[in-house]
Structure formats: structure tokens, C-alpha cells
Enzyme design. Structure first.
Site, PDB file in Angstrom:
ATOM      1  N   GLU A  35      79.014  67.332  42.059  1.00  0.00           N
ATOM      2  CA  GLU A  35      79.762  66.193  42.589  1.00  0.00           C
ATOM      3  C   GLU A  35      80.966  65.901  41.690  1.00  0.00           C
ATOM      4  OE1 GLU A  35      76.636  63.340  42.752  1.00  0.00           O
ATOM      5  OE2 GLU A  35      75.816  64.107  44.632  1.00  0.00           O
ATOM      6  N   GLU A  54      72.393  68.208  49.261  1.00  0.00           N
ATOM      7  CA  GLU A  54      71.523  67.102  48.874  1.00  0.00           C
ATOM      8  C   GLU A  54      71.475  66.069  49.994  1.00  0.00           C
ATOM      9  OE1 GLU A  54      72.475  65.255  45.160  1.00  0.00           O
ATOM     10  OE2 GLU A  54      72.770  67.169  44.113  1.00  0.00           O
TER      11      GLU A  54
END
Length: 529
Positions: free
Chosen positions: A187, A328
């Protein structure tokens, strides 16, 4: 997105390191495994349901990666077998490098850490699962020792370091088949939750391009391997919209890949609505059309929103031949406040997986190993048992997979390792080895060390290193060697892949240890075979 902060906070930040010698690695042959060239739709279908080995190999302590640093146990073959037996066909393994990267200009990655990564990869890979590995915690400003920072002023050094680390990782796994996928980073963003900024986004694009070029240039199966790249913070809107994401070029890929096909994938994460999936509150515990209490249901982020978001990735990428991986997703356990919460967690997972499948995307559930209030866990990793069968069933029903009914091939050990050294025979004449011990990190009550084993004037086929601690130290976790202990005496033996050393060559194994006083360096004895 805020999911990472929550996932790190939910980790057990303290725990007792359980003794576990590293399981022997099933070595791959020197020649490359056969590569099956799957197109985008074939790949997504073959990957099936995915699961994250979260808060393990990306965990760290004061800038040093540590598999058990956030409270999870050492990863074992038995546990990965349990995950496979539950129906999962893909395992994403988040990985941090951090302080295990040496200084420039070479930025050499700690060999023991690379070997341990390979062991864990092989637990899944050698069972026929798809495995994704990435560079995870190195880009978080909240992680001690992070360096892959897109808004740092020192981009020349960062990009050089990034390229050289990936070159080493790609070379390590060069011979693996299409069942291994590399993900450039996690991320990655500037740490501020708002619209992407420049030049930070341009640097993220540059990292992705360097990743693709570097992996391809290592050759072998890497020339045609599927590679996974994210946009800004793996955010769907900031990756599909006009915010600055640029797909890498793939100019160095193998000529064997059909010209009209891609070998790049797009990584996104999905945790909407956050007040249901990740925010620690006692009120928003239900989701979806089956919710029975509107006061417990978020005002946004329901099924129609999820469909619209995943349709965006289909329009932007899947329709152009670039598969999407929702690397995710998931929701935390709020059954302490609403006994029906798990029903809606299952509904959420089922809907996400089914919608992703509808739009040509693969998925992997985020599991941080934590069960109980606010946990994402589906398994008890220590007991090697399932804790959320209802959510697993929902995932499998959505992807169209029936979980196997047979138990895992292996079971966890119920007794500690044998501590009495076996009877040994003298090595062939002329074979010898030496060993050196280095403490590479220490903290209150613990330390990390490496031992380098070097062959003498002749090649050896195996080695055993012994030493005795003088100050009460104990080995708690090892990799790259099978370690046993009897009191203060420690014996380390090679595993299958690092016993053979050419004349003058060397290998390294590592371990974590506990200490209560002076952490002195012991004298070592090395015996070759």
C-alpha cells in the site's frame, strides 16, 4: 488506506517466541520448473480462492524483520497444509526486508532471511498452490526502518536500493514456475488519506517500472512470469481514475508470450465500508441486504457500491487483458457486541469474492493471525485449526470450490525436538569446515545471530556446527538449519538445500535467541561430511 494501521495494531505486539527449528526445505531442481503460459482469464480461474499469511514475514521489531515479532508463531508446513485443506489455492505472503538490506552500493539482502522466505514459499509452492510474494512493510512511514518512501527527497538512492533488492529476490526464485507471482510493493502512498499527490505518484510509477524491468532482465522463468503492480495505496478509485497511475511497459518480457496477451496484473485492496470492516466500534456490526437492524448497518458501502467499484477495475484493466487481484479484503470480529456479526462477515466475504469473480478478478482474504475481538483470523495458527469455518465456507461457495473433506497431509508436532545428537561417523579424509558467529541485532531480552559455515580445501556434502552458551542464552527460532539444544549446548545441522558446499564456499544460517544477561559470542566447532 487505514486498513494497514488497523492490521498492524491488531497484531500481538508482544509474545513469547516458541522454539522451532526451521523445517527442511524441499529443494527445487537446478533446472527451471516447467512454465505453463496461462492467459488472464485462465490464471484468475486457476488461482481460485486466496488467503494472506499476514503479520508473519512482514512483521518487524525495531527495523529488523522477525517472523514472530507481532505475536504469530513460526510458520510450519502443517499449518500451510491446513490452509490448503480448507480449500484455498493461492497464498499471498507479505514480506519486509528493512534492516536485512545491507549498505550500498550492493544493498545485499541477508542470506538467512532470503533462505527463510524460500522455505515458507516452498511450504505452499511444493503443495501446488499459487504463491505471491511482495515488498510489504518497507514503504510504511509508521514502520521503524522503512525506506521506500515516495515523497522522500532521496529518490536516486531509494530507486537504486529498490532495484537491487528485487534483483536478488528475482534471482533467488528464477527457476520457479508460473505458480509464483511477484508483487512490486504493498500500500504505497504518502501516508496522507486524500487525493494522490505529485511527484509521489510519479515515483510509485517509477518503482513499478523498475520492478518489471529488473525481474524480466534476470531471465529464466522470470522473463514470462506474471507480475503484480499496485496504484496509489491499492485504492480502486486512485488506480482506475484520472489521478496519475501509469501501467509499466513490459519491453523485456519473453518473446514466447503471444503478442496479444499480457503478463502484468493490477493489485487493489477492498475494505469498504471501513466502519464495518475495520473500525473498532460497537455499533456497525451488520452488512448487506440480510441485515436485520438498520442502526447497525453502515449508511454506505453496501452491495451496489461494491459492484460498482469492481466494475471499474474490469472496465479499466480486465477488459484490456490485465487481470486484477484483490489482494486484501475482510472484516474484523465484532461478535462481542453483536452475536450475529459473523453471519454478516460471511455475507461480506461471499459477496466480495462472487463480485470479483463476476468481473474477472482474483481475491485473497486478509488474515492477520489474530482471533477474538477485532481479529481478522480464520485459523488458529498455533493449534493448526480453523476458527471461522462459516466465513471459509462463504468464500468457497462464491468462488465455486468445495473445500476438501480430507485432513491435511501433515500434523503439528506434539513433542519438542529430539535434543540428543545422533551418532556420527568421521568425515572422509580431507573434508573440513569452519564457522563464524555474528550477533546482527539485539534488544531487551533477545537477539538475532548468524553463523557462516565455510568449507575447507575440499568440497563437503554436509556440516554440523556446535557451540555452548556461557551466559544462559537460548535459541528460540532458527532458519537455514535444523537446530537442537541440550541445556546450554547447541547443535545446528544443514538442511537439504545448503549441505553441499564447494571448496572455499560458504553458506549462512540464522536464528533468534533469548538472553537475560551478557550476550557473549560462543566458540564454534564445525564438522564436515
Amino acid at each position: 488506506m487505514r486498513s494497514r494501521l488497523r492490521k498492524i495494531q491488531l497484531a500481538f505486539l508482544a509474545g513469547v517466541l516458541a522454539f522451532a527449528g526451521s523445517a527442511a526445505l524441499v529443494a527445487n531442481s537446478a533446472s527451471a520448473d516447467s512454465m505453463v503460459q496461462l492467459n488472464a482469464s485462465q490464471l484468475v480461474a486457476d488461482m481460485g480462492a486466496g488467503w494472506n499469511l499476514g503479520n508473519s514475514l512482514e512483521a518487524s521489531n525495531n527495523g529488523t524483520p522477525g517472523e514472530t515479532a507481532w505475536g504469530n508463531p513460526v510458520v510450519t508446513q502443517a499449518f500451510i497444509d491446513r490452509v490448503k485443506a480448507s480449500g484455498f489455492k493461492t497464498i499471498r505472503i507479505p514480506i519486509s526486508y528493512l534492516g536485512y538490506i545491507g549498505s550500498g552500493p550492493n544493498y545485499t539482502v541477508n542470506s538467512s532471511w532470503l533462505n527463510r522466505i524460500q522455505e515458507v514459499v516452498n511450504y505452499a509452492y511444493n503443495r501446488g498452490l499459487y504463491v505471491l510474494i511482495n515488498m510489504h512493510g518497507d514503504g510504511y512511514k509508521t514502520v521503524n526502518g522503512s525506506w521506500l518512501i515516495c515523497d522522500s527527497s532521496n529518490q536516486t538512492t531509494i530507486k537504486d536500493k529498490y532495484q537491487k533488492v528485487w534483483q536478488q529476490v528475482a534471482t533467488k526464485f528464477q527457476s520457479y514456475s508460473e505458480h509464483l507471482i511477484f508483487e512490486s510493493m504493498n500500500e504505497e502512498f504518502d501516508g496522507q488519506y486524500g487525493n494522490p499527490t505529485q511527484p509521489c505518484y510519479s515515483n510509485i510509477n517509477a518503482y513499478n517500472q523498475a520492478f518489471v524491468d529488473t525481474v524480466r532482465r534476470t531471465g529464466g522463468n522470470n522473463a514470462s512470469r506474471w507480475l503484480l503492480v499496485p496504484g496509489w495505496n491499492t485504492n480502486i478509485d486512485y488506480t482506475t481514475g484520472n489521478y496519475g497511475f501509469v501501467l509499466p511497459t513490459d519491453q523485456y518480457r519473453s518473446s514466447s508470450i503471444p503478442a496479444n496477451e499480457q503478463r502484468l496484473m493490477i493489485s487493489v485492496h477492498y475494505y469498504d465500508p471501513w466502519d464495518f470492516t475495520g473500525e473498532e466500534n460497537t455499533t456497525i456490526t451488520q452488512w448487506g441486504p440480510n441485515a436485520t437492524n438498520s442502526a447497525r448497518k453502515s449508511t454506505w458501502g453496501q452491495q451496489d457500491y461494491m459492484d460498482a467499484q469492481l466494475k471499474k477495475v474490469n472496465t479499466s484493466f480486465v477488459s484490456r487483458g490485465y487481470p486484477v487481484f484483490v489482494g486484501e479484503y475482510g472484516s474484523i470480529d465484532k461478535t462481542s457486541f453483536d452475536s450475529t456479526n459473523n453471519r454478516y462477515r460471511a455475507d461480506y466475504a461471499r459477496t466480495l469474492v462472487a463480485t470479483a469473480k463476476k468481473y474477472g478478478a482474483a481475491t485473497a482474504y486478509w488474515d492477520n493471525g489474530y482471533n477474538g475481538q477485532y481479529g481478522f483470523g480464520l485459523f488458529n495458527r498455533s493449534a493448526v485449526t480453523v476458527t471461522q469455518q462459516g466465513i471459509i465456507d462463504a468464500i468457497m461457495s462464491a468462488v465455486g470450490t468445495t473445500p476438501p473433506t480430507t485432513p491435511p497431509v501433515t500434523t503439528p508436532p506434539t513433542t519438542p525436538p529430539v535434543t540428543t545428537p545422533p551418532v556420527t561417523t568421521p568425515p572422509p579424509a580431507g573434508r573440513s569446515c569452519s564457522a563464524s558467529y555474528t550477533v546482527v541485532g539485539s534488544w531487551q531480552g533477545g537477539f538475532q545471530a548468524e553463523v557462516k559455515v565455510t568449507a575447507g580445501g575440499s568440497a563437503i556434502s554436509g556440516w554440523t556446527v556446535t557451540w555452548t552458551y556461557a551466559n544462559g542464552q537460548q535459541v528460540t527460532q532458527a532458519w537455514g538449519a535444523t537446530v537442537t539444544a541440550s541445556g546450554s549446548a547447541v547443535t545446528a545441522r544443514n538442511v537439504s538445500y545448503n549441505g553441499a558446499i564447494s571448496a572455499g564456499g560458504s553458506t549462512t544460517f540464522g536464528f533468534l535467541g533469548s538472553s537475560t544477561g551478557t550476550n557473549s559470542v560462543p566458540s564454534l566447532s564445525c564438522t564436515a561430511s
